[in-house]
Write a protein that holds these residues in place. Structure first.
Motif, PDB file in Angstrom:
ATOM      1  N   PRO A  24       0.822  -1.220   0.000  1.00 41.29           N
ATOM      2  CA  PRO A  24       0.000   0.000   0.000  1.00 41.29           C
ATOM      3  C   PRO A  24       0.859   1.275   0.000  1.00 41.29           C
ATOM      4  CG  PRO A  24      -0.881  -1.599   1.553  1.00 41.29           C
ATOM      5  CD  PRO A  24       0.439  -2.151   1.069  1.00 41.29           C
ATOM      6  N   ALA A  25       0.387   2.269  -0.743  1.00 41.39           N
ATOM      7  CA  ALA A  25       1.135   3.517  -0.917  1.00 41.39           C
ATOM      8  C   ALA A  25       1.484   4.188   0.409  1.00 41.39           C
ATOM      9  CB  ALA A  25       0.353   4.474  -1.808  1.00 41.39           C
ATOM     10  N   ALA A  26       0.567   4.131   1.377  1.00 40.36           N
ATOM     11  CA  ALA A  26       0.840   4.780   2.673  1.00 40.36           C
ATOM     12  C   ALA A  26       2.019   4.125   3.382  1.00 40.36           C
ATOM     13  CB  ALA A  26      -0.400   4.732   3.561  1.00 40.36           C
ATOM     14  N   LEU A  27       2.119   2.803   3.294  1.00 41.85           N
ATOM     15  CA  LEU A  27       3.258   2.102   3.895  1.00 41.85           C
ATOM     16  C   LEU A  27       4.520   2.342   3.079  1.00 41.85           C
ATOM     17  CD1 LEU A  27       1.683  -1.335   4.880  1.00 41.85           C
ATOM     18  CD2 LEU A  27       2.242   0.582   6.373  1.00 41.85           C
ATOM     19  N   ARG A  28       4.387   2.290   1.769  1.00 38.86           N
ATOM     20  CA  ARG A  28       5.541   2.491   0.887  1.00 38.86           C
ATOM     21  C   ARG A  28       6.155   3.866   1.140  1.00 38.86           C
ATOM     22  NH1 ARG A  28       3.107   1.128  -3.547  1.00 38.86           N
ATOM     23  NH2 ARG A  28       2.766   3.215  -4.345  1.00 38.86           N
ATOM     24  N   ALA A  29       5.324   4.874   1.389  1.00 38.20           N
ATOM     25  CA  ALA A  29       5.830   6.225   1.656  1.00 38.20           C
ATOM     26  C   ALA A  29       6.698   6.250   2.902  1.00 38.20           C
ATOM     27  CB  ALA A  29       4.665   7.200   1.801  1.00 38.20           C
ATOM     28  N   GLN A  30       6.401   5.380   3.865  1.00 35.05           N
ATOM     29  CA  GLN A  30       7.168   5.334   5.115  1.00 35.05           C
ATOM     30  C   GLN A  30       8.552   4.711   4.928  1.00 35.05           C
ATOM     31  OE1 GLN A  30       6.173   6.622   8.172  1.00 35.05           O
ATOM     32  NE2 GLN A  30       4.522   7.490   6.964  1.00 35.05           N
ATOM     33  N   ARG A 102       7.878 -14.963  -3.941  1.00 37.91           N
ATOM     34  CA  ARG A 102       7.168 -14.928  -2.656  1.00 37.91           C
ATOM     35  C   ARG A 102       8.170 -14.926  -1.497  1.00 37.91           C
ATOM     36  NH1 ARG A 102       1.852 -17.629  -0.436  1.00 37.91           N
ATOM     37  NH2 ARG A 102       2.454 -17.758   1.726  1.00 37.91           N
ATOM     38  N   LEU A 103       9.225 -15.720  -1.619  1.00 37.87           N
ATOM     39  CA  LEU A 103      10.243 -15.782  -0.577  1.00 37.87           C
ATOM     40  C   LEU A 103      10.947 -14.433  -0.421  1.00 37.87           C
ATOM     41  CD1 LEU A 103      11.860 -17.453   1.471  1.00 37.87           C
ATOM     42  CD2 LEU A 103      13.282 -18.229  -0.435  1.00 37.87           C
ATOM     43  N   VAL A 104      11.354 -13.829  -1.520  1.00 36.83           N
ATOM     44  CA  VAL A 104      12.013 -12.511  -1.473  1.00 36.83           C
ATOM     45  C   VAL A 104      11.054 -11.489  -0.875  1.00 36.83           C
ATOM     46  CG1 VAL A 104      12.933 -10.625  -2.900  1.00 36.83           C
ATOM     47  CG2 VAL A 104      13.615 -12.992  -3.365  1.00 36.83           C
ATOM     48  N   ARG A 105       9.795 -11.511  -1.299  1.00 35.94           N
ATOM     49  CA  ARG A 105       8.794 -10.587  -0.762  1.00 35.94           C
ATOM     50  C   ARG A 105       8.650 -10.758   0.748  1.00 35.94           C
ATOM     51  NH1 ARG A 105       3.218 -12.191  -2.367  1.00 35.94           N
ATOM     52  NH2 ARG A 105       3.492 -13.397  -0.486  1.00 35.94           N
ATOM     53  N   ASN A 106       8.587 -12.009   1.209  1.00 36.47           N
ATOM     54  CA  ASN A 106       8.422 -12.264   2.638  1.00 36.47           C
ATOM     55  C   ASN A 106       9.619 -11.760   3.443  1.00 36.47           C
ATOM     56  OD1 ASN A 106       5.948 -13.391   2.080  1.00 36.47           O
ATOM     57  ND2 ASN A 106       6.610 -15.499   2.364  1.00 36.47           N
ATOM     58  N   VAL A 107      10.831 -11.978   2.936  1.00 37.73           N
ATOM     59  CA  VAL A 107      12.027 -11.476   3.631  1.00 37.73           C
ATOM     60  C   VAL A 107      11.986  -9.950   3.668  1.00 37.73           C
ATOM     61  CG1 VAL A 107      14.561 -11.328   3.579  1.00 37.73           C
ATOM     62  CG2 VAL A 107      13.432 -13.518   3.086  1.00 37.73           C
ATOM     63  N   LEU A 108      11.661  -9.328   2.529  1.00 40.42           N
ATOM     64  CA  LEU A 108      11.575  -7.869   2.471  1.00 40.42           C
ATOM     65  C   LEU A 108      10.535  -7.344   3.459  1.00 40.42           C
ATOM     66  CD1 LEU A 108      12.357  -5.180   1.016  1.00 40.42           C
ATOM     67  CD2 LEU A 108      10.383  -5.611  -0.462  1.00 40.42           C
ATOM     68  N   LEU A 109       9.346  -7.928   3.465  1.00 45.99           N
ATOM     69  CA  LEU A 109       8.291  -7.471   4.361  1.00 45.99           C
ATOM     70  C   LEU A 109       8.672  -7.673   5.825  1.00 45.99           C
ATOM     71  CD1 LEU A 109       5.105  -8.613   2.424  1.00 45.99           C
ATOM     72  CD2 LEU A 109       6.094  -6.315   2.559  1.00 45.99           C
ATOM     73  N   HIS A 110       9.375  -8.763   6.117  1.00 48.70           N
ATOM     74  CA  HIS A 110       9.851  -9.004   7.486  1.00 48.70           C
ATOM     75  C   HIS A 110      10.769  -7.855   7.918  1.00 48.70           C
ATOM     76  CE1 HIS A 110      10.956 -11.726  10.864  1.00 48.70           C
ATOM     77  NE2 HIS A 110      12.063 -11.013  10.825  1.00 48.70           N
ATOM     78  N   GLU A 111      11.690  -7.484   7.053  1.00 47.58           N
ATOM     79  CA  GLU A 111      12.637  -6.409   7.392  1.00 47.58           C
ATOM     80  C   GLU A 111      11.940  -5.045   7.440  1.00 47.58           C
ATOM     81  OE1 GLU A 111      15.242  -7.459   8.709  1.00 47.58           O
ATOM     82  OE2 GLU A 111      14.991  -9.487   7.941  1.00 47.58           O
ATOM     83  N   ILE A 112      10.941  -4.829   6.594  1.00 48.21           N
ATOM     84  CA  ILE A 112      10.150  -3.599   6.685  1.00 48.21           C
ATOM     85  C   ILE A 112       9.449  -3.556   8.040  1.00 48.21           C
ATOM     86  CG2 ILE A 112       8.082  -2.431   5.788  1.00 48.21           C
ATOM     87  CD1 ILE A 112       9.044  -3.218   2.960  1.00 48.21           C
ATOM     88  N   GLY A 113       9.005  -4.701   8.531  1.00 49.06           N
ATOM     89  CA  GLY A 113       8.397  -4.764   9.863  1.00 49.06           C
ATOM     90  C   GLY A 113       9.344  -4.245  10.931  1.00 49.06           C
ATOM     91  N   HIS A 114      10.626  -4.590  10.818  1.00 48.97           N
ATOM     92  CA  HIS A 114      11.613  -4.071  11.773  1.00 48.97           C
ATOM     93  C   HIS A 114      11.763  -2.556  11.625  1.00 48.97           C
ATOM     94  CE1 HIS A 114      12.683  -7.858  13.471  1.00 48.97           C
ATOM     95  NE2 HIS A 114      13.090  -8.363  12.314  1.00 48.97           N
ATOM     96  N   HIS A 115      11.667  -2.059  10.401  1.00 49.55           N
ATOM     97  CA  HIS A 115      11.713  -0.603  10.161  1.00 49.55           C
ATOM     98  C   HIS A 115      10.585   0.090  10.924  1.00 49.55           C
ATOM     99  CE1 HIS A 115      12.125   3.200   8.014  1.00 49.55           C
ATOM    100  NE2 HIS A 115      10.858   3.124   7.653  1.00 49.55           N
ATOM    101  N   PHE A 116       9.436  -0.569  11.018  1.00 50.47           N
ATOM    102  CA  PHE A 116       8.298  -0.007  11.739  1.00 50.47           C
ATOM    103  C   PHE A 116       8.377  -0.271  13.243  1.00 50.47           C
ATOM    104  CE2 PHE A 116       6.431   0.043   7.472  1.00 50.47           C
ATOM    105  CZ  PHE A 116       5.919   1.329   7.457  1.00 50.47           C
ATOM    106  N   GLY A 117       9.483  -0.892  13.691  1.00 48.21           N
ATOM    107  CA  GLY A 117       9.683  -1.106  15.120  1.00 48.21           C
ATOM    108  C   GLY A 117       9.070  -2.385  15.652  1.00 48.21           C
TER     109      GLY A 117
END
Length: 133
Positions: A24-30, A102-117
């Protein structure tokens, strides 16, 4: 049996950028100021810092200050970075048979989760909820 060339660093980066463009654009902006870097494997210093013995166990890493800890008064630092490690990702791909994108996406999203604390436990809980849908 015909064997192709394993996906390159650039191939993994292309997949990560495609996955990022789909959130989503709102998350991508972050995360717009967060660099995405693909390296072959984590170095010894990173493994020691993380307390990881097996380099194949680390597929990605977030380096930076989570949004929950940032302040407008902070002195600008190096940009936050999400590192994806090609060789451990490819090994997991081979071992699990998971779709590579899907695997690359999941790793990326996991690390984005850390970006969000978010902690690993928070992220695992969210991943579990996503799979239940």
């Amino acid at each position: 049996m015909r064997h192709g060339t394993p996906p390159s660093l650039e191939d993994i980066l292309d997949m990560a950028e495609t996955a990022l463009a789909a959130i989503p654009a709102a998350l991508r902006a972050q995360v717009r100021d967060t660099a995405i870097v693909v390296e072959e494997a984590p170095d010894d210093e990173t493994l020691a810092e993380m307390g990881i013995d097996n380099p194949w166990d680390l597929t990605g890493l977030y380096r930076g200050v989570p949004l929950t800890q940032k302040s407008v008064l902070d002195v600008p630092q190096a940009p936050d970075t999400i590192l994806l490690y090609r060789e451990p990702i490819l090994l997991e791909w081979i071992e699990t048979g998971e779709d590579l994108f899907r695997l690359v996406r999941n790793v990326l999203l996991h690390e984005i989760g850390h970006h969000f604390g978010l902690s690993d436990a928070d992220i695992a809980r969210l991943e579990g909820e996503g799979e239940a849908e």
